[in-house]
Design an enzyme around this catalytic site. Structure first.
Site, PDB file in Angstrom:
ATOM      1  N   HIS A  90       0.829  -1.210   0.000  1.00 22.35           N
ATOM      2  CA  HIS A  90       0.000   0.000   0.000  1.00 22.35           C
ATOM      3  C   HIS A  90       0.863   1.260   0.000  1.00 22.35           C
ATOM      4  CE1 HIS A  90      -4.324   1.055   0.329  1.00 22.35           C
ATOM      5  NE2 HIS A  90      -3.880   2.210   0.808  1.00 22.35           N
ATOM      6  N   ARG A 147       1.986   2.920   3.321  1.00 23.85           N
ATOM      7  CA  ARG A 147       1.094   3.838   4.018  1.00 23.85           C
ATOM      8  C   ARG A 147       0.195   3.171   5.051  1.00 23.85           C
ATOM      9  NH1 ARG A 147       0.443   8.703   1.877  1.00 23.85           N
ATOM     10  NH2 ARG A 147      -1.828   8.825   2.150  1.00 23.85           N
ATOM     11  N   ASP A 175       3.440  -3.323  -7.270  1.00 19.61           N
ATOM     12  CA  ASP A 175       3.697  -1.886  -7.218  1.00 19.61           C
ATOM     13  C   ASP A 175       4.589  -1.577  -6.028  1.00 19.61           C
ATOM     14  OD1 ASP A 175       2.217  -1.696  -4.862  1.00 19.61           O
ATOM     15  OD2 ASP A 175       0.565  -0.580  -5.724  1.00 19.61           O
ATOM     16  N   ARG A 201       9.952   4.030 -10.123  1.00 16.28           N
ATOM     17  CA  ARG A 201      10.274   5.382 -10.567  1.00 16.28           C
ATOM     18  C   ARG A 201      10.765   5.430 -12.014  1.00 16.28           C
ATOM     19  NH1 ARG A 201       7.715   5.616  -6.715  1.00 16.28           N
ATOM     20  NH2 ARG A 201       8.178   6.561  -4.686  1.00 16.28           N
ATOM     21  N   ARG A 216       2.908   7.413  -7.132  1.00 17.40           N
ATOM     22  CA  ARG A 216       3.296   8.787  -6.840  1.00 17.40           C
ATOM     23  C   ARG A 216       3.824   9.571  -8.044  1.00 17.40           C
ATOM     24  NH1 ARG A 216       4.286   5.860  -2.125  1.00 17.40           N
ATOM     25  NH2 ARG A 216       3.510   6.795  -0.189  1.00 17.40           N
TER      26      ARG A 216
END
Length: 339
Positions: free
Chosen positions: A236, A239, A267, A271, A291
């Protein structure tokens, strides 16, 4: 539109919530939940990146691969790339609210579709979050995947029906959202599910059912036994629970146990296209990016999301050339350097 412009505009719109750091590693935003950071110390967030960084690649250049294909398929739908937009919600309290929930998820889904892939949508304490995602998916003629919080069974089944009506390609539950305090505070309890409860949800729809948030071999096996079509190896985004390992650390063992029995997605800390190559080599069939696409959406709308996805796909293609992989199926453990 260029990456520098997107980052500059995103930094302005996300001020106070995301610093748009040169390296998005969770150090500056540790503990900022709500916000864009990881829970507690932020170590779970950082572990996603350090896990990926711990793997080195075997460079191979004595081969005939010069124009590899990044095309793949998910649930019978052809994609230009195995890289998809991850489900994200909460623009008011996580991202500052400079753009609305509907605008944001519309950018994620439309930008992903424009890049030839899929955008996933999320769920949250505000009913507008899930609804906005369904509207965005319907607008793109079903090229999206809604993910539902682990709510009460009847509520999830109602959400499933709405996803079906929107024409979604598939749907699922992010079981890793079981501990979200914000949901409970809003009178919408979430929690763990038994294997039997997952079986009930799988049986409630003809659409492919995805279980997101698998981090152990035993639960991957349980997911397969429950009949899910796919799992997402994910913590997650760091988080939910402090001190969890990075997704790339647990992925190989999970793939060893269930590869071929279920579609494996992953995931966490992605990047670059090289990160995508690593996750595919470690056993994933596809990869979700979170993100970085927030920066793309806030800095350039759907076009900004497409720009970031196209950039990662180009990086993946270049990495495939330098590791001798003609197509996505060629990417396997041979790519990973073993000391």
């Amino acid at each position: 539109m260029d990456l520098q412009t997107v980052r500059s505009q995103a930094k302005d719109k996300l001020k106070g919530y995301c610093r748009v750091c040169p390296v998005c590693d969770g150090r500056a935003c540790a503990g900022e939940v709500p916000g864009m950071g990881g829970t507690g110390t932020g170590i779970s967030f950082r572990n996603n990146l350090t896990a990926l960084a711990s793997y080195s690649l075997n460079m191979r250049t004595l081969h005939g691969v010069s124009n590899p294909s990044t095309e793949t398929e998910l649930f019978g739908t052809k994609l230009s790339s195995p890289i998809m937009g991850a489900p994200m919600t909460g623009t008011p309290y996580n991202m500052g609210g400079a753009i609305s929930e509907r605008e944001f998820i519309g950018m994620i889904v439309s930008g992903s579709v424009q890049a030839g892939t899929l955008g996933w949508t999320g769920d949250g304490a505000d009913p507008a979050m899930y609804t906005s995602g369904l509207e965005a998916i319907a607008q793109e003629k079903g090229r999206g995947i809604p993910i539902i919080k682990p709510r009460e069974q009847k509520v999830i089944i109602d959400c499933i029906r709405r996803a079906e009506e929107a024409g979604a390609l598939a749907l699922g539950v992010d079981i890793d959202g079981a501990g979200l305090v914000t949901m409970a505070l809003k009178g919408q309890p979430v929690g763990p599910k038994t294997k039997e409860e997952i079986q009930e949800l799988v049986a409630a729809t003809k659409l492919p059912f995805i279980l997101k948030g698998i981090m152990t071999v035993d639960e991957a096996i349980m997911a397969v036994e429950a009949g899910v079509s796919a799992i997402v190896v994910s913590n997650h985004g760091g988080r939910i629970l402090d001190f969890t390992p990075g997704a790339a650390s647990v992925l190989p063992a999970i793939a060893d146990a269930v590869k071929g029995k279920v579609t494996i997605l992953a995931d966490g800390g992605v990047r670059t296209g090289v990160d995508v190559l690593k996750l595919l080599a470690l056993g994933a069939d596809g990869v979700l990016v979170g993100r970085p696409l927030v920066v793309g959406a806030f800095g350039g709308g759907a076009a900004g999301v497409k720009l970031l996805l196209d950039k990662m796909t180009a990086e993946l293609k270049q990495a495939m050339i330098l590791t001798g992989c003609q197509n996505i199926k060629d990417i396997d453990s041979r790519v990973i350097y073993q000391a």
